[in-house]
Design a protein around this motif. Structure first.
Motif, PDB file in Angstrom:
ATOM      1  N   VAL A 190       0.851  -1.195   0.000  1.00 39.71           N
ATOM      2  CA  VAL A 190       0.000   0.000   0.000  1.00 39.71           C
ATOM      3  C   VAL A 190       0.887   1.246   0.000  1.00 39.71           C
ATOM      4  O   VAL A 190       0.623   2.214  -0.719  1.00 39.71           O
ATOM      5  N   ILE A 191       1.960   1.196   0.782  1.00 30.59           N
ATOM      6  CA  ILE A 191       2.884   2.332   0.844  1.00 30.59           C
ATOM      7  C   ILE A 191       3.568   2.527  -0.512  1.00 30.59           C
ATOM      8  O   ILE A 191       3.618   3.639  -1.042  1.00 30.59           O
ATOM      9  N   ALA A 192       4.035   1.422  -1.083  1.00 31.84           N
ATOM     10  CA  ALA A 192       4.674   1.505  -2.404  1.00 31.84           C
ATOM     11  C   ALA A 192       3.670   1.955  -3.463  1.00 31.84           C
ATOM     12  O   ALA A 192       3.992   2.752  -4.350  1.00 31.84           O
ATOM     13  N   GLY A 193       2.427   1.476  -3.331  1.00 30.69           N
ATOM     14  CA  GLY A 193       1.365   1.818  -4.291  1.00 30.69           C
ATOM     15  C   GLY A 193       1.017   3.300  -4.264  1.00 30.69           C
ATOM     16  O   GLY A 193       0.491   3.838  -5.236  1.00 30.69           O
ATOM     17  N   ASP A 199       8.742   6.060  -1.703  1.00 29.78           N
ATOM     18  CA  ASP A 199       9.984   5.285  -1.708  1.00 29.78           C
ATOM     19  C   ASP A 199      10.316   4.843  -0.276  1.00 29.78           C
ATOM     20  O   ASP A 199      10.387   5.664   0.638  1.00 29.78           O
ATOM     21  N   ALA A 200      10.502   3.540  -0.105  1.00 31.32           N
ATOM     22  CA  ALA A 200      10.707   2.985   1.230  1.00 31.32           C
ATOM     23  C   ALA A 200      11.947   3.555   1.909  1.00 31.32           C
ATOM     24  O   ALA A 200      11.918   3.880   3.099  1.00 31.32           O
ATOM     25  N   GLU A 201      13.024   3.695   1.161  1.00 32.54           N
ATOM     26  CA  GLU A 201      14.272   4.170   1.752  1.00 32.54           C
ATOM     27  C   GLU A 201      14.143   5.620   2.222  1.00 32.54           C
ATOM     28  O   GLU A 201      14.601   5.981   3.316  1.00 32.54           O
ATOM     29  N   ALA A 258      13.503   7.856  10.801  1.00 32.93           N
ATOM     30  CA  ALA A 258      14.679   7.835  11.676  1.00 32.93           C
ATOM     31  C   ALA A 258      15.014   9.249  12.148  1.00 32.93           C
ATOM     32  O   ALA A 258      15.350   9.467  13.314  1.00 32.93           O
ATOM     33  N   ALA A 259      14.901  10.226  11.234  1.00 36.35           N
ATOM     34  CA  ALA A 259      15.194  11.619  11.585  1.00 36.35           C
ATOM     35  C   ALA A 259      14.193  12.120  12.633  1.00 36.35           C
ATOM     36  O   ALA A 259      14.564  12.809  13.586  1.00 36.35           O
ATOM     37  N   GLU A 260      12.924  11.765  12.447  1.00 31.37           N
ATOM     38  CA  GLU A 260      11.892  12.198  13.398  1.00 31.37           C
ATOM     39  C   GLU A 260      12.075  11.540  14.763  1.00 31.37           C
ATOM     40  O   GLU A 260      11.820  12.146  15.797  1.00 31.37           O
ATOM     41  N   LEU A 261      12.527  10.289  14.727  1.00 31.97           N
ATOM     42  CA  LEU A 261      12.720   9.564  15.985  1.00 31.97           C
ATOM     43  C   LEU A 261      13.905  10.128  16.756  1.00 31.97           C
ATOM     44  O   LEU A 261      13.981  10.020  17.974  1.00 31.97           O
ATOM     45  N   GLY A 262      14.845  10.707  16.014  1.00 33.86           N
ATOM     46  CA  GLY A 262      15.989  11.348  16.645  1.00 33.86           C
ATOM     47  C   GLY A 262      17.042  10.364  17.129  1.00 33.86           C
ATOM     48  O   GLY A 262      16.846   9.181  17.187  1.00 33.86           O
TER      49      GLY A 262
END
Lengths: 77, 181
Positions: free
Chosen positions: B161-164, B168-170, B177-181
């Motif tokens: 669904v995300i790819a659809g 882009d997964a990467e 990751a940036a938001e999680l800090g």
């Protein structure tokens, strides 16, 4: 737009696969609603004749379809 | 493991069951976990996905399209094409006849009201959420880690669904990751 959203917005689609699937889905929904309402009517003491009249089908048809069911519907064969 | 899931992550797992029930699915896959995440628009996962145009409504329709209802189940997506909102019908019927009334098929005995099991992919997704948290040296599992888990699992309907949605997964991984800090 995703394929699904496209499909959903395509109410007037000429694709038979889309249209037929909708018909099948609608028929299934009607069957569920009918079973619920017939059961409810029987529980409230309606006769098969009264139910048949409301559904505009023969008494035999509604009886044959639902009287063999479970619970309260089964009582009166 | 579940005790390490924090607020929004925990709610997403609980919400997954509710979404599966609404879709009339008899299992919980990664796609339902994704919908659970998107149910909470303020959560980190939902905010990052919204940036790419993926919200609950859109994902819900995509899942309904990718996962056909079980045999005998009601086809919400097909009904929608002719303007019938099955969830609205279900709501009204259940208000009168009780939860699950509309989903009781003619052949009784199979109910959707009870416990809905997790698929192996969903279990894998949750395990991978934990692994992502450990990899990032976080001592807790947040909704962001769960979304990373869905991406890492990669094969399920959730990732599709995300790819659809053209995401882009990467790129998504880096943003989370940036938001999680």
């Amino acid at each position: 737009m995703s394929d699904t959203a496209q499909l959903a917005s395509d109410a007037g689609s000429r694709d038979p696969a889309v249209g037929l699937r909708a018909v099948r889905a609608l028929r299934m929904l009607v069957e569920r609603l009918e079973a619920l309402q017939v059961e409810n009517a029987r529980e409230q003491g309606w006769s098969w004749q009264e139910i048949a009249h409301c559904l505009e089908v023969s008494r035999q048809a509604v009886h044959k379809k639902y009287a063999g069911g479970r619970g309260l519907l089964r009582r009166e064969r | 493991m579940f005790e390490r899931f924090q607020g929004d992550a925990r709610q997403a797992v609980i919400g997954a069951q509710e979404n599966a029930r609404r879709l009339n699915h008899r299992f919980i896959g990664p796609e339902h976990i994704l919908l659970g995440l998107l149910d909470r628009p303020e959560s980190l996962a939902a905010r990052v996905l919204a940036r790419h145009g993926l919200d609950h409504d859109r994902a819900y329709r995509a899942v309904a399209g990718l996962v056909p209802p079980p045999g005998g189940g009601l086809d919400a997506e097909a009904l929608e094409t002719i303007g019938i909102d099955l969830s609205a019908v279900r709501e009204r019927v259940e208000a009168v006849f009780g939860p699950g009334a509309l989903d009781r098929g003619p052949a009784r005995g199979r109910r959707t009201g009870g416990h809905i099991p997790f698929t192996p992919r969903a279990k894998k997704t949750l395990e991978l959420s934990l692994r992502e948290a450990l990899r990032l040296k976080h001592g807790y599992i947040s909704d962001g880690h769960v979304l990373l888990g869905i991406l890492r699992e990669g094969q399920g309907v959730g990732a599709r669904v995300i790819a659809g949605a053209g995401i882009d997964a990467e790129t998504l991984r880096q943003e989370i990751a940036a938001e999680l800090g």
